[in-house]
Design a protein around this motif. Structure first.
Motif, PDB file in Angstrom:
ATOM      1  N   THR A 259       0.671  -1.048  -0.021  1.00  0.00           N
ATOM      2  CA  THR A 259       0.059  -0.077  -0.090  1.00  0.00           C
ATOM      3  C   THR A 259       0.653   1.292  -0.136  1.00  0.00           C
ATOM      4  N   ASP A 260       0.289   2.399  -0.258  1.00  0.00           N
ATOM      5  CA  ASP A 260       0.703   3.811  -0.113  1.00  0.00           C
ATOM      6  C   ASP A 260      -0.021   4.563   1.162  1.00  0.00           C
ATOM      7  N   GLU A 261       0.535   5.515   1.428  1.00  0.00           N
ATOM      8  CA  GLU A 261      -0.093   6.533   2.461  1.00  0.00           C
ATOM      9  C   GLU A 261      -1.623   7.111   1.725  1.00  0.00           C
ATOM     10  N   GLU A 262      -2.671   6.911   2.479  1.00  0.00           N
ATOM     11  CA  GLU A 262      -4.013   7.140   2.116  1.00  0.00           C
ATOM     12  C   GLU A 262      -4.650   6.439   1.218  1.00  0.00           C
ATOM     13  N   ASP A 263      -4.149   5.074   0.958  1.00  0.00           N
ATOM     14  CA  ASP A 263      -4.899   4.151   0.389  1.00  0.00           C
ATOM     15  C   ASP A 263      -6.019   3.720   1.075  1.00  0.00           C
ATOM     16  N   PHE A 264      -7.114   3.320   0.262  1.00  0.00           N
ATOM     17  CA  PHE A 264      -8.314   2.844   1.057  1.00  0.00           C
ATOM     18  C   PHE A 264      -8.021   1.243   1.260  1.00  0.00           C
ATOM     19  N   VAL A 265      -8.402   0.920   2.425  1.00  0.00           N
ATOM     20  CA  VAL A 265      -8.157  -0.482   2.755  1.00  0.00           C
ATOM     21  C   VAL A 265      -9.444  -0.849   3.739  1.00  0.00           C
ATOM     22  N   PHE A 266      -9.659  -2.006   3.780  1.00  0.00           N
ATOM     23  CA  PHE A 266     -10.724  -2.745   4.546  1.00  0.00           C
ATOM     24  C   PHE A 266     -10.321  -4.082   5.167  1.00  0.00           C
ATOM     25  N   ILE A 267     -10.950  -4.403   6.107  1.00  0.00           N
ATOM     26  CA  ILE A 267     -10.666  -5.825   7.022  1.00  0.00           C
ATOM     27  C   ILE A 267     -12.092  -6.525   7.086  1.00  0.00           C
ATOM     28  N   LEU A 268     -11.768  -7.806   6.887  1.00  0.00           N
ATOM     29  CA  LEU A 268     -12.984  -8.428   7.333  1.00  0.00           C
ATOM     30  C   LEU A 268     -12.485  -9.437   8.637  1.00  0.00           C
ATOM     31  N   GLY A 269     -13.077  -9.629   9.615  1.00  0.00           N
ATOM     32  CA  GLY A 269     -12.564 -10.581  10.750  1.00  0.00           C
ATOM     33  C   GLY A 269     -13.708 -10.700  11.885  1.00  0.00           C
ATOM     34  N   TYR A 270     -13.256 -11.062  12.868  1.00  0.00           N
ATOM     35  CA  TYR A 270     -14.148 -11.919  13.863  1.00  0.00           C
ATOM     36  C   TYR A 270     -13.826 -11.081  15.272  1.00  0.00           C
ATOM     37  N   PRO A 271     -13.967  -9.778  15.298  1.00  0.00           N
ATOM     38  CA  PRO A 271     -13.749  -8.993  16.539  1.00  0.00           C
ATOM     39  C   PRO A 271     -14.362  -9.408  17.987  1.00  0.00           C
ATOM     40  N   GLY A 272     -13.625  -9.249  19.011  1.00  0.00           N
ATOM     41  CA  GLY A 272     -14.281 -10.074  20.165  1.00  0.00           C
ATOM     42  C   GLY A 272     -15.368  -9.347  20.451  1.00  0.00           C
ATOM     43  N   LYS A 273     -15.038  -8.324  21.632  1.00  0.00           N
ATOM     44  CA  LYS A 273     -16.288  -7.762  22.508  1.00  0.00           C
ATOM     45  C   LYS A 273     -16.077  -6.225  22.178  1.00  0.00           C
ATOM     46  N   THR A 274     -17.136  -5.488  22.305  1.00  0.00           N
ATOM     47  CA  THR A 274     -16.860  -4.050  22.231  1.00  0.00           C
ATOM     48  C   THR A 274     -17.912  -3.605  23.200  1.00  0.00           C
ATOM     49  N   PHE A 275     -17.974  -2.455  23.855  1.00  0.00           N
ATOM     50  CA  PHE A 275     -19.159  -1.903  24.873  1.00  0.00           C
ATOM     51  C   PHE A 275     -19.503  -0.667  24.641  1.00  0.00           C
ATOM     52  N   ARG A 276     -19.628  -0.333  23.452  1.00  0.00           N
ATOM     53  CA  ARG A 276     -19.666   1.171  22.971  1.00  0.00           C
ATOM     54  C   ARG A 276     -21.214   1.837  23.529  1.00  0.00           C
ATOM     55  N   HIS A 277     -21.887   0.882  23.473  1.00  0.00           N
ATOM     56  CA  HIS A 277     -23.508   1.306  23.745  1.00  0.00           C
ATOM     57  C   HIS A 277     -23.890   1.138  25.085  1.00  0.00           C
ATOM     58  N   ARG A 278     -23.145   1.559  26.181  1.00  0.00           N
ATOM     59  CA  ARG A 278     -23.264   1.203  27.546  1.00  0.00           C
ATOM     60  C   ARG A 278     -23.323   2.575  28.165  1.00  0.00           C
ATOM     61  N   PRO A 279     -24.014   2.637  29.245  1.00  0.00           N
ATOM     62  CA  PRO A 279     -24.258   3.878  30.136  1.00  0.00           C
ATOM     63  C   PRO A 279     -22.936   4.275  31.223  1.00  0.00           C
ATOM     64  N   ALA A 280     -22.807   5.427  31.460  1.00  0.00           N
ATOM     65  CA  ALA A 280     -21.911   5.817  32.306  1.00  0.00           C
ATOM     66  C   ALA A 280     -21.495   4.771  33.527  1.00  0.00           C
ATOM     67  N   ALA A 281     -22.801   4.151  34.009  1.00  0.00           N
ATOM     68  CA  ALA A 281     -22.413   3.460  35.256  1.00  0.00           C
ATOM     69  C   ALA A 281     -21.466   2.106  34.853  1.00  0.00           C
ATOM     70  N   PHE A 282     -21.740   1.544  33.635  1.00  0.00           N
ATOM     71  CA  PHE A 282     -20.887   0.494  33.052  1.00  0.00           C
ATOM     72  C   PHE A 282     -19.335   1.155  33.142  1.00  0.00           C
ATOM     73  N   ILE A 283     -19.160   2.218  32.276  1.00  0.00           N
ATOM     74  CA  ILE A 283     -17.686   2.647  32.242  1.00  0.00           C
ATOM     75  C   ILE A 283     -17.282   2.779  33.730  1.00  0.00           C
ATOM     76  N   ALA A 284     -17.956   3.437  34.644  1.00  0.00           N
ATOM     77  CA  ALA A 284     -17.418   3.565  36.070  1.00  0.00           C
ATOM     78  C   ALA A 284     -17.121   2.426  36.720  1.00  0.00           C
ATOM     79  N   TYR A 285     -17.769   1.085  36.406  1.00  0.00           N
ATOM     80  CA  TYR A 285     -17.566  -0.035  36.851  1.00  0.00           C
ATOM     81  C   TYR A 285     -16.085  -0.602  36.260  1.00  0.00           C
ATOM     82  N   GLN A 286     -15.985  -0.510  35.185  1.00  0.00           N
ATOM     83  CA  GLN A 286     -14.808  -0.892  34.620  1.00  0.00           C
ATOM     84  C   GLN A 286     -13.499  -0.313  35.006  1.00  0.00           C
TER      85      GLN A 286
END
Length: 722
Positions: A259-286
């Protein structure tokens, strides 16, 4: 970055913005969401259906989940490329002091020389289907949180079981895409015979060690090759010399130009777990409990194991995988802690939740349905926080102490055996003892007595210091025998380990598990201690189920109302199902006047070695080849060198290790293996300014394979001309 490059980058970004397209919208997109994207406008040069086509063959068919990582087929003969660290456990199990593949690497010059990758299987996504209506329909009239969750889990199991009955060749799972909201049935095919083909020297595959882990600039050749095998009839089969290489529906073409800088790239894969849609109380617990506790505990465990490894090469090899996994989690969690505090994510979430509460209360119909939501979330987390230390201790005790895991497996087997009618006990024993032995073999693989004793001592002393409302009954029983907890615990451990025969694998397999009577009559302190732990966990389970059931419903409602508030649909959090993410090869500014360019080179390997850090040692052939400028066809002109690793602004997390990085034509140009330190908080939040992932450049993979390890056969198999 020079002024010209900066200007080009700015103009490219400006052009994208002016077109109305924002490439840095976060998202690990499920297959069901790909059709909503305009990847052509983003830079894709092939038809979007070539990525995923439910009615035909596409790039998705080249993807595999291997050992909790992602891999991809790169030949018609089942050849898989993934990360070095994804093959690490299998290499460790194949290694001995005499054949130390872990340190020296492994190259199979022929398929006959390939060796079994013990413990690894390949899982291929066959198809998927939204089953949310079926799952949620089963609990439409159920209010009790624990009952609701149990019925959801039962519905998920039954749907998967029905799918497997319809097609015995697949393994089915129902995955929760949004907690308490959406559910998808995935059908998988599993290949059981996986073999090691090529693993580079550890000084290449793990260059920089923990010093460089989660860090940029990076110079790690984090790649390995395996091969999938099946029975002669093409169906999945256990390891056998008679098996033949698997022929995938699709394999990726390798583009040796990279590749070169600024080339378009993409990934297919099996990402584990994310927690983007959780409230503040969850972040505080973590932030308050999970991240500091686990990272500090793993630090102690690794120090203990590393000291033990210094005394014996056999012990060093035996503990290597556990140390590596612990170290990876430990640094990741500490990065998360730093990142959470650095961007004050908790404060941001608190403001978001306050705005959401205001929206709920300002709308009569919304308030009628969700008026108690935010208060109920806060009250539930107050309860969760009240015994968080004990809960985390229970979550770690079995992983911390190997002989407790052995005890748990034996106790579970004894309990099941005792539940059988007298006339059926022998047949039950005969039918299931081999499965027990297989589980115990896994336990003993990383067992070292002195390590177990010291970590067990640490765990018991931790529990002894908990507040009265968080007491661990098994530990209280030990400490109540004396006045000085430390001495009592140490004495207890010394006596228990001295007497226990569970520390002797030969005795367990040859005598204890020889007959029903020998197993039924045996007992010792470790088995009794584990029984006490299991008894308390059983007693706590109804309350734990109630909490999880409540959380399941509350989080579903939280996402629903937040989508209404923001007037947008969210991308589901990652959950180990197949996802797509895309972006551009791009550097970043982690701090003022501190630009990180997106490529590293072999020159950087030599420079790091000059620091004297032993983790920057490398094979001598690298220097001699570099000094001779023997780069073959893999040189990047702008670097006048072979690129080693590169950066891109794609959205990745754990499980994306080994994911193929593809260019605009869908060709393989690298293998994802890490994130920059600031991006360790990707699990909770993603931002284009600091979220950068790291991959090994395919040009370095090919250069090492051909120039260092003379694996020409492999390069040829991938269709690359030298």
């Amino acid at each position: 970055m020079n002024k010209k490059t900066l200007l080009i980058t700015s103009l490219l970004s400006l052009g994208i913005l002016q077109s109305g397209y924002k490439p840095w919208d976060e998202g690990m997109f499920p297959l069901s969401e790909i059709h909503k994207l305009d990847l052509k406008k983003a830079g894709l040069k092939i038809d979007q259906n070539e990525i995923y086509n439910p009615n035909g063959i596409s790039l998705v068919d080249a993807l595999v989940n291997v050992g909790g990582c992602t891999g991809s087929f790169v030949s018609n003969s089942g050849l898989i490329i993934t990360n070095h660290h994804c093959a690490f456990s299998a290499v460790q199990l194949a290694s001995t002091p005499e054949h130390d593949y872990l340190s020296n690497g492994f190259v199979a010059k022929s398929q006959e020389a390939e060796i079994e990758a013990k413990g690894l299987t390949c899982r291929i996504t066959d198809s998927y289907e939204d089953v949310s209506d079926q799952v949620l329909g089963a609990v439409a009239q159920v209010d009790d949180p624990a009952s609701r969750l149990q019925m959801i889990n039962n519905a998920m199991k039954n749907i998967a079981l029905e799918a497997e009955q319809k097609d015995p060749d697949i393994k089915a799972e129902v995955s929760e895409m949004f907690i308490g909201k959406t559910y998808v049935l995935f059908r998988y095919k599993t290949i059981q015979d996986v073999r090691l083909v090529y693993v580079p020297n550890r000084q290449i595959g793990e260059f920089g060690g923990e010093t460089d882990n989660w860090v940029w600039p990076r110079h790690t050749g984090d790649f390995s090759f395996m091969r999938a095998y099946v029975g002669k009839d093409g169906s999945p089969a256990k390891y056998s010399k008679d098996n033949i290489p698997y022929t995938p529906k699709k394999f990726l073409q390798v583009n040796a130009n990279g590749t070169d800088e600024e080339d378009f790239v993409f990934i297919l894969g099996y990402p584990g777990k994310t927690f983007r849609h959780r409230p503040a109380a969850f972040i505080a617990y973590q932030q308050q409990f999970v991240l500091p506790y686990v990272s500090e505990l793993y630090d102690f465990q690794n120090t203990t194991m590393e000291n033990a490894g210094k005394r014996s090469k056999t012990t060093e090899i035996k503990l290597a995988t556990r140390i590596k996994r612990n170290a990876n989690v430990m640094k990741n969690y500490r990065g998360k802690l730093q990142g959470l505090k650095g961007i004050d994510l908790l404060g941001q979430k608190q403001q978001e939740d306050a705005s959401l509460a205001q929206f709920i209360n300002s709308n009569v119909s919304v308030k009628e349905k969700y008026g108690n939501l935010m208060g109920d979330i806060d009250r539930l987390y107050q309860v969760i926080n009240s015994d968080a230390q004990r809960d985390l201790w229970f979550s770690q005790i079995y992983n911390s102490t190997t002989l407790l895991n052995v005890s748990r497996n034996i106790n579970h087997f004894k309990t099941a055996l005792n539940e059988q009618p007298s006339a059926q006990k022998q047949s039950f024993f005969n039918q299931n003892v081999s499965r027990l032995k297989q589980a115990l073999e896994g336990n003993y693989e990383a067992y070292e007595q002195d390590v177990d004793r010291k970590i067990f001592n640490r765990m018991l002393n931790d529990a002894a210091a908990f507040s009265p409302n968080q007491k661990v009954d098994a530990v209280t029983k030990v400490t109540s025998k004396g006045n000085n907890n430390k001495i009592t615990i140490e004495q207890y451990i010394n006596q228990t380990f001295e007497i226990s025969k569970l520390k002797d694998q030969d005795y367990v397999f040859g005598t204890l598990l020889k007959s029903v009577s020998s197993l039924s009559t045996y007992n010792d302190g470790l088995l009794l201690f584990e029984k006490d732990i299991n008894k308390q966990l059983t007693e706590l389970k109804p309350e734990k189920d109630r909490r999880e059931g409540s959380l399941n419903k509350l989080m579903g409602d939280y996402v629903n109302v937040k989508e209404q508030f923001l007037k947008k649909d969210f991308i589901p959090d990652a959950n180990s199902t197949l996802r797509l993410t895309y972006g551009y090869v791009r550097g970043y500014w982690p701090a003022d006047a501190n630009y990180m360019s997106p490529y590293t080179s072999i020159k950087g390997i030599l420079e790091k070695a000059n620091t004297g850090n032993s983790e920057f040692a490398y094979p001598a052939a690298i220097k001699s080849l570099w000094e001779a400028k023997d780069f073959g066809p893999f040189k990047k002109k702008s670097l006048n060198d072979v690129p080693v690793s590169f950066l891109y602004n794609m959205d990745t997390t754990g499980g994306n290790s080994g994911s193929p990085i593809m260019n605009a034509k869908g060709e393989l140009v690298g293998v994802n293996f890490d994130r920059a330190y600031g991006a360790t908080i990707n699990d909770y939040a993603w931002n284009e300014s600091y979220s950068r992932s790291i991959g090994v450049d395919i040009r370095y993979v090919l250069w090492v394979a051909s120039k260092i390890d003379k694996a020409y056969f492999l390069v040829k198999e991938m269709g690359v001309k030298l």
